[in-house]
Design a protein around this motif. Structure first.
Motif, short mmCIF file in Angstrom:
data_model
loop_
_atom_site.label_atom_id
_atom_site.label_comp_id
_atom_site.label_asym_id
_atom_site.label_seq_id
_atom_site.Cartn_x
_atom_site.Cartn_y
_atom_site.Cartn_z
N SER A 3 9.45 64.94 68.26
CA SER A 3 9.64 63.81 69.25
C SER A 3 8.60 64.10 70.36
N VAL A 5 9.54 62.52 73.28
CA VAL A 5 10.45 61.93 74.52
C VAL A 5 10.46 62.86 75.78
N ARG A 8 5.96 63.76 76.47
CA ARG A 8 4.92 62.96 76.21
C ARG A 8 3.50 63.16 77.01
N ASN A 11 3.80 65.03 70.50
CA ASN A 11 4.98 65.21 69.84
C ASN A 11 5.20 66.77 69.74
N LYS A 265 19.74 59.18 71.73
CA LYS A 265 18.90 58.18 72.74
C LYS A 265 17.42 58.36 72.35
N ARG A 266 17.02 59.38 71.45
CA ARG A 266 15.71 59.52 71.01
C ARG A 266 15.21 58.55 70.03
N SER A 284 9.92 61.41 64.68
CA SER A 284 9.74 60.21 65.78
C SER A 284 8.57 59.31 65.83
N VAL A 288 11.12 52.92 69.53
CA VAL A 288 12.65 53.52 69.41
C VAL A 288 13.12 52.95 68.02
#
Length: 294
Positions: A3, A5, A8, A11, A265-266, A284, A288
């Protein structure tokens, strides 16, 4: 899962229990870490660090202990051999559009050509061993091919490569069902990426899974454990990121009703399972997405 999130634009690798709970960040170097793959014995997680000409297969423990780079790679594909002694990767041949499949010894980093440069995969460059290691499924062109694997050789060798699908179009991942006779894959065959299952017996045809909505990508199936059901996880494009779960029957058919678990929410995608179902990882994407754990 990986991810971006929190970190940034790069990842990082995270671990999260399949039945909910907090995510634990496992990597924090200033690199881009993607495509985690848990070893069948549960001792290591392999992932691709900095996908591209200067990428590498990196190893960590499930607790995040750094084990260093294993080998260089220019592709994002990673597949563990069932004994956890080898990793298979796709390797792009320089100044060519051809790919080979290479086995890498985990203990030494030594590389062995499993399938020579002959592949032109379109879409995700995905490969996966059957649960017993005796077959390898991989993307070649617009279709899935299967190679028989001699598991008694050292290192294992491939033979009798044959196509499984015909004119499948763009593929977005594949996984073996626990019975070793069926493959699940995502392909753009019905107006968008959807999940299909297919027997590996000659003459078989794909059957579409009746899942909710389109855009089901990158399936993953947990290993069968005594007393626990196998589970399928997949990624679904959506405005929200959610996890869903459904059991697979002893006859390797998807059954039951999907159940929502571990709201997030990721942008989580391409979920995978640890050997004991204790943790779920998802890859990810930059948009979204909704990940469904089945």
């Amino acid at each position: 899962f990986h991810s971006s999130v929190v970190t940034r634009p790069n990842n990082h690798i995270y671990r999260r229990p399949t039945d909910g709970g907090q995510s634990i960040q496992l990597t924090n170097e200033p690199d881009d870490d993607r495509n985690p793959a848990w070893s069948p014995d549960g001792k290591l997680i392999a992932f691709v660090r900095n996908v591209g000409p200067h990428g590498a297969i990196h190893l960590i423990t499930p607790q995040g202990e750094d084990k260093g780079n294993l080998t260089e790679t220019n592709d994002g594909s990673v597949a563990w051999f069932p004994t956890s002694d080898y990793l298979a990767i796709m390797d792009h041949v320089s100044e060519s559009d051809l790919y080979s499949i290479v086995l890498v010894e985990v203990a030494t980093g030594r590389r062995h050509t499993l399938i020579p440069p002959s592949l032109r995969p379109i879409g995700d460059h995905i490969l996966d061993f059957s649960p017993d290691g005796q077959k390898l499924a991989f993307v070649n062109g617009e279709d899935i091919s299967i190679a028989d694997i001699n598991t008694h050789a050292s290192p294992p060798s491939a033979s009798e490569i044959r196509p499984l699908t015909e004119k499948t179009r763009t593929l977005y991942g594949l996984a073996w069902l626990p019975d070793k006779e069926m493959i699940l894959f995502s392909a753009d065959r019905a107006g968008g990426p959807t999940l299909w299952q297919m027997s590996i017996k000659p003459g078989s045809l794909p059957q579409r899974l009746q899942m909710e909505g389109l855009y089901a990508l990158r399936p993953a199936i947990s290993r069968r454990t005594l007393g626990k059901p196998s589970r399928l996880a997949y990624e679904r494009l959506s405005r929200r990121a959610r996890l869903w779960r459904i059991d697979i029957s002893q006859t390797s058919r998807v059954v039951g009703t999907t159940m929502r678990v571990a709201p997030s929410k990721r942008g989580d995608a391409s979920p995978q399972f640890s050997p004991d179902l204790g943790a779920l990882r998802a890859l990810s994407a930059s948009v979204v997405r909704e990940s469904s754990s089945i």
